[in-house]
Design an enzyme around this catalytic site. Sequence first.
Site, PDB file in Angstrom:
ATOM      1  N   TYR A 186      51.013  65.167  26.215  1.00  0.00           N
ATOM      2  CA  TYR A 186      49.841  64.392  26.640  1.00  0.00           C
ATOM      3  C   TYR A 186      49.530  63.362  25.538  1.00  0.00           C
ATOM      4  CZ  TYR A 186      49.364  68.575  29.585  1.00  0.00           C
ATOM      5  OH  TYR A 186      49.608  69.631  30.430  1.00  0.00           O
ATOM      6  N   CYS A 220      39.521  69.080  24.247  1.00  0.00           N
ATOM      7  CA  CYS A 220      38.215  68.490  24.543  1.00  0.00           C
ATOM      8  C   CYS A 220      37.349  69.461  25.343  1.00  0.00           C
ATOM      9  CB  CYS A 220      38.366  67.169  25.294  1.00  0.00           C
ATOM     10  SG  CYS A 220      39.225  67.319  26.870  1.00  0.00           S
TER      11      CYS A 220
END
Length: 470
Positions: free
Chosen positions: A322, A426
């Site tokens: 990612y 996150c």
Amino acid sequence: MQKNEMVTVTIEDIGVNGEGIGKVDGYTLFIKDAIIGDMVEAKVMKAKKNYGYARLMRIIEPSRERVEEAVCPMARKCGGCQIQEMKYDRQLRFKEDKVRGNLTRIGEVPEKLLAEKMEPIVGMESSEGLEQPFHYRNKAQFPIGTDKEGHVITGFYAGRTHSIIPNTDCALGAKVNEEILKCILAFMEEYRIPAYDETLHRGLVRHVLIRYGFRTKEIMVCLVINGNTLPHGQELAERLSVIEGMTSITLSINKEKTNVIMGNTIKSLWGQTYITDYIGDVKYQISPLSFYQVNPVQTEKLYGMALEYAGLTGDETVWDLYCGIGTISLFLAKKAKQVYGVEIIPQAIEDARNNAKINGIENAEFYVGKAEEVLPQYYADYEREHGGEKAHADVIVVDPPRKGCEESLLQTMVDMQPERIVYVSCDSATLARDVKVLREKGYEIERVRAVDQFPHTVHVETVCLLSRNK
């Protein structure tokens, strides 16, 4: 508890969305805009069997953790800053407790282990002249709409709605945003350019995206439109171009009936189609569609920590899953033998390759595709092509979206037997879920630390180092 009942509640905790949590005779109530330590009067709006939601009517006794006055007058109306009215040191404790709580409750990490391995949260230094950090965001997306009098407005959506709270002076965004927005609103009024109506799917201007390079001072403005052209667009470009630092003015074409903000087609109105900025000594080109961390000050700390946790000596093969536009990859490449980045968005990989080129980095290679498909396919192909020999990585860095990693990806990561896995998250809830899987498969937490990437909101980043059990 009944709907419309008035109650007095002392707030004891904060929920994941920033609501105050208190109990009345054992019944749990979630109350927006209340913070830990407040005693409030609230009106029950929705009552379920074991919990309910209430509206804050008045603060009977304010918490010692409450600021005297919020910096932004729109703080309670707007959905952007859920905990701006809480003192900053208390915000940090809340976020650190949130990460620790998720790792113990969801991740089943022993509290004794976390007491040894968890390091203090990395807060952000206060803004100039203020007690708390503000004006830290390098990117903001403003919806454009029309008020009841027919005037064009912009601002932010009220929490959990698409009702625009008019505000051109967001306390989190770059200070230049207000000048840009006022220029665009005046232009639209003058030339009668209609704002988009998402209910009727009519009108032209949907959103304004603004990016600001904190190091370079370069500015990007991108208008998202429900059409192919912006009438009198060159006139707007001329007005915006005189703002100091203006570098890129573009249009994003989005004619779909969708909540997705950006369209895939970008047209230049003036200047470049990108701006540049730095994290540390790595230079990045950022286009309207690029994913780029919104808080550059804290991002440098976050990536520096990821690099430190990776423990690179110069001989390692590293996978960065990612990878976006290569932000972490290029940090790692300066200390590793070889870095492989994987990202699903083709434009982002194009940016990553270009960013490697402009930084003179030749030991970073990038793949387009889903990490959960690319890595297992690479692993299978390598084994087939090398007569059964297994693909190996020394370090794997993973920075997934909020949903975390699929278990098939975690399994391939484990199969590649890296010495270290650096997980940047996150969402500490999905981090905790994935840590549980990795611990069951032979990895253990060595270090973990929260980073306050988003002051005044409930969001927090976490970096976690897991090492392979020998």
